[in-house]
Design a protein around this motif. Sequence first.
Motif, short mmCIF file in Angstrom:
data_model
loop_
_atom_site.label_atom_id
_atom_site.label_comp_id
_atom_site.label_asym_id
_atom_site.label_seq_id
_atom_site.Cartn_x
_atom_site.Cartn_y
_atom_site.Cartn_z
N ALA A 100 0.83 -1.20 0.00
CA ALA A 100 0.00 0.00 0.00
C ALA A 100 0.87 1.25 0.00
N TRP A 101 1.95 1.18 0.80
CA TRP A 101 2.86 2.33 0.82
C TRP A 101 3.45 2.58 -0.57
N ALA A 102 3.81 1.47 -1.23
CA ALA A 102 4.37 1.59 -2.57
C ALA A 102 3.36 2.29 -3.48
N VAL A 103 2.08 1.93 -3.36
CA VAL A 103 1.06 2.55 -4.22
C VAL A 103 1.01 4.06 -3.98
N THR A 104 1.11 4.45 -2.68
CA THR A 104 1.03 5.89 -2.42
C THR A 104 2.24 6.64 -2.96
N GLN A 105 3.34 5.91 -3.15
CA GLN A 105 4.56 6.58 -3.61
C GLN A 105 4.74 6.47 -5.12
N THR A 106 3.71 6.02 -5.82
CA THR A 106 3.84 5.80 -7.26
C THR A 106 4.37 7.05 -7.96
N GLY A 107 5.39 6.81 -8.77
CA GLY A 107 5.91 7.91 -9.56
C GLY A 107 6.92 8.76 -8.82
N ARG A 108 7.17 8.46 -7.56
CA ARG A 108 8.16 9.24 -6.81
C ARG A 108 9.40 8.38 -6.53
N THR A 109 10.47 9.01 -6.10
CA THR A 109 11.69 8.27 -5.75
C THR A 109 12.09 8.65 -4.34
N PRO A 110 11.42 8.08 -3.33
CA PRO A 110 11.77 8.46 -1.96
C PRO A 110 13.13 7.88 -1.57
N THR A 111 13.88 8.64 -0.79
CA THR A 111 15.17 8.15 -0.28
C THR A 111 15.23 8.38 1.22
N LEU A 112 16.11 7.63 1.85
CA LEU A 112 16.28 7.74 3.30
C LEU A 112 17.72 7.33 3.59
N SER A 113 18.37 8.06 4.48
CA SER A 113 19.77 7.71 4.78
C SER A 113 20.02 7.88 6.27
N ILE A 114 20.35 6.76 6.90
CA ILE A 114 20.67 6.79 8.32
C ILE A 114 22.05 6.18 8.48
N PRO A 115 23.01 6.88 9.09
CA PRO A 115 24.35 6.30 9.25
C PRO A 115 24.28 5.08 10.16
N TRP A 116 25.03 4.06 9.81
CA TRP A 116 25.03 2.84 10.62
C TRP A 116 26.44 2.55 11.10
N VAL A 117 27.34 2.24 10.16
CA VAL A 117 28.75 2.04 10.51
C VAL A 117 29.53 3.07 9.71
N PRO A 118 29.55 4.32 10.18
CA PRO A 118 30.16 5.36 9.35
C PRO A 118 31.63 5.09 9.05
N GLN A 119 32.33 4.38 9.97
CA GLN A 119 33.76 4.09 9.72
C GLN A 119 33.94 3.29 8.45
N LEU A 120 32.97 2.42 8.16
CA LEU A 120 33.07 1.60 6.96
C LEU A 120 32.25 2.19 5.84
N GLY A 121 31.63 3.32 6.11
CA GLY A 121 30.81 3.92 5.07
C GLY A 121 29.53 3.14 4.81
N ILE A 122 29.08 2.34 5.79
CA ILE A 122 27.85 1.61 5.60
C ILE A 122 26.73 2.38 6.28
N GLY A 123 25.67 2.59 5.58
CA GLY A 123 24.53 3.26 6.19
C GLY A 123 23.26 2.57 5.77
N LEU A 124 22.18 2.87 6.48
CA LEU A 124 20.88 2.38 6.05
C LEU A 124 20.40 3.33 4.96
N ASP A 125 20.95 3.13 3.77
CA ASP A 125 20.61 4.02 2.66
C ASP A 125 19.53 3.34 1.84
N LEU A 126 18.35 3.90 1.89
CA LEU A 126 17.24 3.30 1.15
C LEU A 126 16.83 4.24 0.02
N ARG A 127 16.41 3.62 -1.06
CA ARG A 127 16.03 4.43 -2.22
C ARG A 127 15.10 3.59 -3.06
N MET A 128 13.96 4.14 -3.41
CA MET A 128 13.01 3.37 -4.19
C MET A 128 12.86 3.95 -5.59
N GLY A 129 13.54 3.30 -6.54
CA GLY A 129 13.36 3.67 -7.94
C GLY A 129 12.16 2.92 -8.50
#
Lengths: 937, 133
Positions: A39-68
Amino acid sequence: MLVLLILHALAAVSAPALIRALGNRALYGLALVPASAAAWAVTQTGRTPTLSIPWVPQLGIGLDLRMGTLSWLLLLIVGGIGAIVLVYCASYFTPGAEGLGRFAAVFLSFAGAMTGLVLTDDLLLLYVFWELTTVFSYLLIGQSPEQAASRRAAMQALVVTTFGGLAMLVGFVMLGEHAGTYRWSQIAAGPLPGGGYLATAVVLILLGALSKSAVFPFSFWLPAAMAAPTPASAYLHAASMVKAGVFLLGLLGPVLSAAGPWRPVTVVAGLTTMLLGGWAAMRQHDLKLLLAYGTVSQLGLLTVAFGAAGRTAALAGATLLLSHALFKAALFLVVGVIDKVTGTRDLRRLSGLGRRLPAVAVAGCLAVASMAGVPPLLGFVGKEALFAAFAEDGTTGAVVLVTLVAGSGLTVAYGLRFLWGAFATKPGVDGTVPERAGFAFVTPALVLAAAGVAAGVAAGGLDSLLSPYADGFGEEGPGYHLALWHGPGLPVVLSVAVFVLGGLIYAGHRRREWPGQRFPAADGVYRRLMSGVDRAAVEVTGATQRGSLPFSLGSILIVLVVLGAVTLSLGAPWPSGVRLWDTPLQLVVGLVVVAAAVLAVNTRRRMTAMILVGVCGYGVALLFVLHGAPDLALTQFLVETVTIVMFVLVLRRLPARFSARPLRINRWTRNTLAVATGLVTSGMAYAAVMGRQAVPISVDFPDLSVSYGGGNNVVNVALVDIRAWDTMGEISVLVVAATGVASLIFRRSQALQQRRAEQGNVPTTGSGWLRAAEVPESLRQSIILQVVARLLFHTIVLFSIYLLFAGHNMPGGGFAGGLVAGLALTTRYLAGGRDELNAAAPVDAGLVLGTGLLISVGTGAAALIAGGEVLQSALIDVHLPLLGHLHFATSAAFDIGVYLIVVGMVLEILRSLGAELDRQADIPEMSDESDKVGEPV
Amino acid sequence: MTPNLVYVVIIGVLFAAGVSLVLERSLTRVLMGMILLGNGVNLLILLGGAAGTPPIVGLGPQDAMADPLPQIMILTAIVITLGMTAFLLALAYRSWALSGHDEVQDDDEDRRIMRLAERDEGSGIEDTEEPTR
């Protein structure tokens, strides 16, 4: 997006409890979780939401989410089909079925992992989710762990996909290290690495993608995975997990298809898979296996579509991805219904179901029609687009097209075979009488099948939704558009050809048995490979781990000798001169030590050897004195004494002589190795002096110990302050060792309890100070010794406390003090036995050890609470009436803990090696070795 | 700094004697070997620092003071050796109580694997064998 992931995790955790409380109805509620993702996907139709939360910044790993766009499509599939399958599960599983809670929990975890996989933008995070799906898939395939086939299938899927996953990880790391980031959106925008490097990375990533999607030569795990419950197969092995590989191709394709190996590998592997899977599907009798091979075949088709990496092909791929998810999940659900209501999936035993289960048959027919590419269903739209993509591609395109037509023909044929097998009325087979299939049981399959029709009719609308993804391939020109009817052209001709071919194959297959082996030999290769690994492991382990202590030690020592000798001879920093001694006394002591050591090796009597080893120890203590190390000397003398007492306590029970068994390593070899080790170590000692080139860290220790530690004795202050962490580890070892001794000696827990009771119940005479155990006259060993021991006891304990506190400025400290107190207890024990010991120390040794550890750790923690560093000490100066000036460092409290631990350890040793051994000897029935008591020494 | 020859010789002898005992089967002897090795190692560490007056501030000039760092390390080592000695003694006694001797036996699991290797067999994990269909 993060909320979706958390929601899945919560649902997974609570699923078992919910199912226990509400039964199968709980599944309807749980289905809301994946449904919310869709349902969330339906509401986001046509958009590209992103989200970035640092997780292990030393390794450059983050919770980087992006919906193409592609992620959007996958999320719809994962969430939507996940919800529908969960609803279906409520009818599929018998109420109260064993393991349903586990199943639901793993299923939801999988849905969550899959959601994360399609949403993530970070390649390393993608790998994490990727492997999570592997693990959950392993658990779902192995739903019936008591069946060997189930275990084997689960393990096979795990090994194959993990192998691919690891290869993929290496590929990701290569890409990420080159780009300096693991965010795919940034890697894709940046410059790509050069030829060979990129090609290697791409091949590794393709290994991961193809193994996950069961593409040749990794196809064999998917049919075996059908051991999973049918709803799990519908979700994992048709709609979602196997799509992960294809999804990865689709995600990386726009950029990585520039690499040389991308197209040849994907297209060839995909086409091969399509033909082999279709061929194998024709000879299956189990409806579920037929679908599994069909899935393999369709995954091949999808691989071709995404691997081709053109705009039209990608558009076709996305369409086919959706249509396959819809129709294949529907078909699996249909098989699940049939299996459930008839009790069999064998198409040779089913007959006449079409008339008895019309709704199921309608769902099956619609799904197969979509699979075969019949207009106006979505499968037709996708296949047309794919044909169009290769129609203008020259000779290569022609070859691909011919193969595609052949593969699609097989698809039509096995689709027909499925329908015939499931629903047709077969002559000579009794009509199957099914149980009633409930509304909620049949509807999910119907919904999925109907969605295929709806999406096909609405192809134009779908086109605008999916085009943004396809545009990522950046081709110029007007571009292809999805539609039901493009007018006459090559694609339509090919579609007709497919139907004709499919019909012919099906007709031909009805006449005679379908030829061919089970499935290509990859399965056998896998088995041979696995057993080869196993054999190699056995050989290597057998050759290196001989199980003999002297052998293992000998190997280590030989390495030491060889490495040491080579290093020394290749230019060690030899000192320029040598001095004989610091003082001639060292020579005298040295001669004693050397003589005692050599004699200790050669004696066959235990007691003699022990005394000679003790002489060595005392000699070394004298060397410490001569070196200017009074603390070491003090501790070494005390330790040596305690050691001798321990040895005597144990050795009185062991035979007087060492057993003279033939040794595996003979005497000569042993002595050679010993002499060689001695020589090399001497050489190392000789050269080591030159090793200290830098200014030692300890030059500042004297000043530090006065200004920070508040004491003059550098060694002791360092122990409790500068290197207090070291001491903390050391006292922990002591506690563990003491506990280990007690657990080895007290063989029965009742003996341990008895010990507690004894401590409190010793009949004693006298008041608190000069307590003595009442021992029968006959048992007294030496009355004079006992009395002297009692009289000396308090003096010695007092001295030990003096040592403890004096240690900050003079030789002494917690270790020395504790050992002295321990020796006081030892004296009491030796003079009067275990009752005397209990009278002298009416406490449990464990209590003393624990209190000591608590005090030490507490001191360290208190510093932390007070705002300092752990184990930092503070200086307290107070003026007390009568006592005068009192200078106190908090590290003294740490030392008290050390003191108590050492006392506790000695007490534990005396209770175990002394008192308990006495008791075991006294009571014959308690001591199963009473007949083997050693001869007196 | 120059090495002290007496130390060098003692260290060598202690190591040689220790190794010779450690390679035995009797746990008591192994333990004695470990103690001798421990003494040798402690001396080896001690050799790394200069000798001198005891490292107590105020006893003498700081240049003449013995290097405290090796002493600190050795003190820890001595006490740990005590703990280990107690544990190994208990182990030796337990071994004697159970089997009538204190010898270190060959590991059964290792010997089983060696026999498998001699017979050219696998470890018998089900996934590696041909399924019986």
